[in-house]
Enzyme design. Structure first.
Site, PDB file in Angstrom:
ATOM      1  N   GLN A 123      48.994  38.254  32.253  1.00  0.00           N
ATOM      2  CA  GLN A 123      49.253  39.571  32.846  1.00  0.00           C
ATOM      3  C   GLN A 123      50.642  39.651  33.477  1.00  0.00           C
ATOM      4  OE1 GLN A 123      45.246  39.653  35.074  1.00  0.00           O
ATOM      5  NE2 GLN A 123      45.646  41.803  34.593  1.00  0.00           N
ATOM      6  N   CYS A 140      40.913  46.755  35.498  1.00  0.00           N
ATOM      7  CA  CYS A 140      41.874  45.676  35.295  1.00  0.00           C
ATOM      8  C   CYS A 140      43.272  46.203  35.584  1.00  0.00           C
ATOM      9  CB  CYS A 140      41.779  45.203  33.842  1.00  0.00           C
ATOM     10  SG  CYS A 140      42.950  43.907  33.428  1.00  0.00           S
TER      11      CYS A 140
HETATM   12 NI    NI Z   1      42.037  41.950  34.102  1.00  0.00          NI
END
Ligand code: NI
Length: 170
Positions: A51, A93
């Protein structure tokens, strides 16, 4: 410590499996601290290395309520060694902005990993902790919670997201 930019869907790095960490060196310890700072600032309850654009099996988690003492957890090379039961929870998320959806996961998990100093440890997760562990570990295999919902809902979100990105680019 530094805050890192968070990659969002459909960044291709979010859909690729990540590499094992060979050795927890100073750079990786620093990366884990930066990821914690980034996660708290977002705010979020978990963050995985892909991420923030890093191809590494590393996640950070803190899912205690915000008014309680923080319990930051760093997991290098985490793997699930046991899972049981079933629970449905509405997930979101940081890499999937503007969307939440019910996801079915195991209710309890046991995970083995290395901690912030590279020492092996085992964590048993239940409730939100179990969900968070499974969600973050999914990231390391290139899976988003979008991959665990119905194809129809997934397609609708993808269309909406791509339209939004196109609009933002104009
Ligand atoms: Ni996530």
């Amino acid at each position: 410590m530094a805050r890192l930019p968070i990659k969002t869907f459909p960044d291709p790095g979010l859909s690729r499996p990540c590499r094992q960490v060979r050795e927890v060196d100073e750079d990786l310890k620093q990366l884990a601290q930066d990821m914690l700072e980034t996660m708290y600032a977002a705010p979020g309850v978990g963050l995985a290395a892909p991420q923030v654009g890093r191809d590494l099996r590393l996640v950070v988690i803190d899912c205690v309520p915000r008014d309680e003492e923080p319990q930051p957890m760093v997991l290098f090379n985490p793997r699930i060694v046991h899972m049981e039961g079933q629970v449905i929870f509405e997930e979101g998320c940081l890499s999937v902005p503007g969307f939440t959806c019910d996801v079915t996961r195991a209710e309890r998990v046991v995970v083995q990993a290395m901690d912030a100093e590279g020492r092996p440890f085992t964590v048993e997760g239940e409730g939100l902790m179990a969900i968070c562990l499974q969600h973050e570990l999914d990231h390391l295999d290139g899976r988003l919670f979008l991959d665990r919902i119905s194809p129809l809902k997934r397609t609708l979100y993808k269309k909406r997201r791509l339209k939004q990105l196109k609009r933002d680019a104009e």
